[in-house]
Design a protein around this motif. Structure first.
Motif, PDB file in Angstrom:
ATOM      1  N   GLY A   1      34.677  61.133  29.934  1.00  0.00           N
ATOM      2  CA  GLY A   1      35.388  61.275  28.659  1.00  0.00           C
ATOM      3  C   GLY A   1      36.776  60.674  28.667  1.00  0.00           C
ATOM      4  N   CYS A   2      37.522  60.878  29.767  1.00  0.00           N
ATOM      5  CA  CYS A   2      38.922  60.438  29.783  1.00  0.00           C
ATOM      6  C   CYS A   2      39.266  59.564  30.994  1.00  0.00           C
ATOM      7  CB  CYS A   2      39.848  61.644  29.743  1.00  0.00           C
ATOM      8  SG  CYS A   2      39.878  62.608  31.263  1.00  0.00           S
ATOM      9  N   ASP A   3      38.339  59.378  31.895  1.00  0.00           N
ATOM     10  CA  ASP A   3      38.498  58.523  33.073  1.00  0.00           C
ATOM     11  C   ASP A   3      39.447  59.101  34.129  1.00  0.00           C
ATOM     12  OD1 ASP A   3      37.376  56.213  34.241  1.00  0.00           O
ATOM     13  OD2 ASP A   3      39.253  55.127  33.986  1.00  0.00           O
ATOM     14  N   GLU A   4      39.892  60.335  33.984  1.00  0.00           N
ATOM     15  CA  GLU A   4      40.714  60.961  35.033  1.00  0.00           C
ATOM     16  C   GLU A   4      39.819  61.339  36.219  1.00  0.00           C
ATOM     17  OE1 GLU A   4      44.019  61.540  35.472  1.00  0.00           O
ATOM     18  OE2 GLU A   4      44.302  60.285  33.690  1.00  0.00           O
ATOM     19  N   ILE A   5      40.433  61.433  37.398  1.00  0.00           N
ATOM     20  CA  ILE A   5      39.683  61.795  38.597  1.00  0.00           C
ATOM     21  C   ILE A   5      39.336  63.284  38.564  1.00  0.00           C
ATOM     22  CG2 ILE A   5      39.769  62.007  41.106  1.00  0.00           C
ATOM     23  CD1 ILE A   5      41.605  59.523  41.105  1.00  0.00           C
ATOM     24  N   VAL A   6      38.062  63.586  38.678  1.00  0.00           N
ATOM     25  CA  VAL A   6      37.593  64.973  38.719  1.00  0.00           C
ATOM     26  C   VAL A   6      37.409  65.426  40.168  1.00  0.00           C
ATOM     27  CG1 VAL A   6      35.726  66.551  38.061  1.00  0.00           C
ATOM     28  CG2 VAL A   6      36.509  64.793  36.455  1.00  0.00           C
ATOM     29  N   LEU A   7      36.834  64.545  41.004  1.00  0.00           N
ATOM     30  CA  LEU A   7      36.654  64.917  42.407  1.00  0.00           C
ATOM     31  C   LEU A   7      36.773  63.712  43.320  1.00  0.00           C
ATOM     32  CD1 LEU A   7      33.629  64.053  43.628  1.00  0.00           C
ATOM     33  CD2 LEU A   7      32.905  65.911  42.159  1.00  0.00           C
ATOM     34  N   ARG A   8      37.113  64.024  44.558  1.00  0.00           N
ATOM     35  CA  ARG A   8      37.177  63.013  45.618  1.00  0.00           C
ATOM     36  C   ARG A   8      36.390  63.573  46.793  1.00  0.00           C
ATOM     37  NH1 ARG A   8      42.310  63.730  43.577  1.00  0.00           N
ATOM     38  NH2 ARG A   8      43.397  61.894  42.818  1.00  0.00           N
ATOM     39  N   LEU A   9      35.609  62.729  47.432  1.00  0.00           N
ATOM     40  CA  LEU A   9      34.856  63.136  48.618  1.00  0.00           C
ATOM     41  C   LEU A   9      35.069  62.073  49.689  1.00  0.00           C
ATOM     42  CD1 LEU A   9      32.751  64.894  50.108  1.00  0.00           C
ATOM     43  CD2 LEU A   9      30.979  63.526  48.994  1.00  0.00           C
ATOM     44  N   VAL A  10      35.604  62.513  50.817  1.00  0.00           N
ATOM     45  CA  VAL A  10      35.821  61.609  51.949  1.00  0.00           C
ATOM     46  C   VAL A  10      35.019  62.131  53.131  1.00  0.00           C
ATOM     47  CG1 VAL A  10      37.509  60.683  53.576  1.00  0.00           C
ATOM     48  CG2 VAL A  10      38.132  60.977  51.174  1.00  0.00           C
ATOM     49  N   ARG A  11      34.289  61.221  53.746  1.00  0.00           N
ATOM     50  CA  ARG A  11      33.408  61.581  54.864  1.00  0.00           C
ATOM     51  C   ARG A  11      33.779  60.744  56.062  1.00  0.00           C
ATOM     52  NH1 ARG A  11      30.370  63.487  58.278  1.00  0.00           N
ATOM     53  NH2 ARG A  11      28.150  63.903  58.041  1.00  0.00           N
ATOM     54  N   THR A  12      33.921  61.404  57.212  1.00  0.00           N
ATOM     55  CA  THR A  12      34.108  60.724  58.486  1.00  0.00           C
ATOM     56  C   THR A  12      32.933  61.109  59.372  1.00  0.00           C
ATOM     57  OG1 THR A  12      35.303  62.499  59.600  1.00  0.00           O
ATOM     58  CG2 THR A  12      36.606  61.020  58.200  1.00  0.00           C
ATOM     59  N   PRO A  13      32.830  60.554  60.561  1.00  0.00           N
ATOM     60  CA  PRO A  13      31.718  60.955  61.434  1.00  0.00           C
ATOM     61  C   PRO A  13      31.696  62.457  61.742  1.00  0.00           C
ATOM     62  CG  PRO A  13      32.662  58.918  62.214  1.00  0.00           C
ATOM     63  CD  PRO A  13      33.573  59.420  61.110  1.00  0.00           C
ATOM     64  N   THR A  14      32.829  63.116  61.674  1.00  0.00           N
ATOM     65  CA  THR A  14      32.855  64.530  62.067  1.00  0.00           C
ATOM     66  C   THR A  14      33.242  65.505  60.961  1.00  0.00           C
ATOM     67  OG1 THR A  14      35.147  64.296  62.798  1.00  0.00           O
ATOM     68  CG2 THR A  14      33.415  63.981  64.462  1.00  0.00           C
ATOM     69  N   ASP A  15      33.772  65.003  59.857  1.00  0.00           N
ATOM     70  CA  ASP A  15      34.282  65.926  58.839  1.00  0.00           C
ATOM     71  C   ASP A  15      34.034  65.388  57.436  1.00  0.00           C
ATOM     72  OD1 ASP A  15      35.804  67.923  60.536  1.00  0.00           O
ATOM     73  OD2 ASP A  15      36.735  66.035  61.163  1.00  0.00           O
ATOM     74  N   ALA A  16      34.197  66.275  56.482  1.00  0.00           N
ATOM     75  CA  ALA A  16      34.145  65.887  55.075  1.00  0.00           C
ATOM     76  C   ALA A  16      35.224  66.654  54.333  1.00  0.00           C
ATOM     77  CB  ALA A  16      32.784  66.191  54.475  1.00  0.00           C
ATOM     78  N   TRP A  17      35.866  65.985  53.392  1.00  0.00           N
ATOM     79  CA  TRP A  17      36.873  66.617  52.549  1.00  0.00           C
ATOM     80  C   TRP A  17      36.413  66.485  51.111  1.00  0.00           C
ATOM     81  CZ3 TRP A  17      38.123  63.885  56.852  1.00  0.00           C
ATOM     82  CH2 TRP A  17      38.997  64.485  57.765  1.00  0.00           C
ATOM     83  N   LEU A  18      36.425  67.584  50.410  1.00  0.00           N
ATOM     84  CA  LEU A  18      36.072  67.587  48.999  1.00  0.00           C
ATOM     85  C   LEU A  18      37.279  68.098  48.219  1.00  0.00           C
ATOM     86  CD1 LEU A  18      34.051  67.297  46.682  1.00  0.00           C
ATOM     87  CD2 LEU A  18      33.277  69.628  47.191  1.00  0.00           C
ATOM     88  N   ASP A  19      37.810  67.259  47.358  1.00  0.00           N
ATOM     89  CA  ASP A  19      38.967  67.601  46.529  1.00  0.00           C
ATOM     90  C   ASP A  19      38.474  67.705  45.086  1.00  0.00           C
ATOM     91  OD1 ASP A  19      41.145  67.419  44.787  1.00  0.00           O
ATOM     92  OD2 ASP A  19      42.198  65.942  45.996  1.00  0.00           O
ATOM     93  N   VAL A  20      38.526  68.875  44.515  1.00  0.00           N
ATOM     94  CA  VAL A  20      38.043  69.082  43.142  1.00  0.00           C
ATOM     95  C   VAL A  20      39.176  69.538  42.221  1.00  0.00           C
ATOM     96  CG1 VAL A  20      35.624  69.487  43.723  1.00  0.00           C
ATOM     97  CG2 VAL A  20      37.219  71.405  43.745  1.00  0.00           C
ATOM     98  N   ARG A  21      40.389  69.117  42.549  1.00  0.00           N
ATOM     99  CA  ARG A  21      41.522  69.573  41.734  1.00  0.00           C
ATOM    100  C   ARG A  21      41.469  69.046  40.307  1.00  0.00           C
ATOM    101  NH1 ARG A  21      46.381  66.580  44.834  1.00  0.00           N
ATOM    102  NH2 ARG A  21      44.815  66.393  46.437  1.00  0.00           N
TER     103      ARG A  21
END
Ligand SMILES: [Zn+2]
Length: 87
Positions: free
Chosen positions: A58-78
């Motif tokens: 609807g507005c093109d703003e970032i809703v979530l970010r997901l970063v994956r490495t071999p050992t971890d994952a970060w999920l940002d849903v701010r």
């Protein structure tokens, strides 16, 4: 002062949430209030880099970010006010 327990008490309830198909989870955009399934986001970064960015259709703003490495994952849903899981 209110009594509390530590965050490990969330293990059971959170396990139930994250066992579902997350693309069917309904999110509400923090910027414009549009509500819709995660599957409707416009996802960038799928063809390069370690991370994915999901933008509101609807507005093109970032809703979530997901970063994956071999050992971890970060999920940002701010960028989401809430996520609704159908159980
Ligand atoms: Zn939006």
């Amino acid at each position: 002062m209110l009594d509390y327990v530590d965050g490990s008490s969330l293990a059971g309830p959170m396990r139930e949430l994250f066992a579902v198909d997350v693309t069917a989870v309904e999110g509400r955009c923090a910027a414009c209030g549009l509500t819709g399934p995660i599957a409707a986001l416009h996802v960038y970064g799928h063809d390069h880099g370690p991370g994915l960015v999901g933008r509101c259709p609807g507005c093109d703003e970032i809703v979530l970010r997901l970063v994956r490495t071999p050992t971890d994952a970060w999920l940002d849903v701010r960028g989401a006010v809430s996520l609704r899981f159908s159980l």
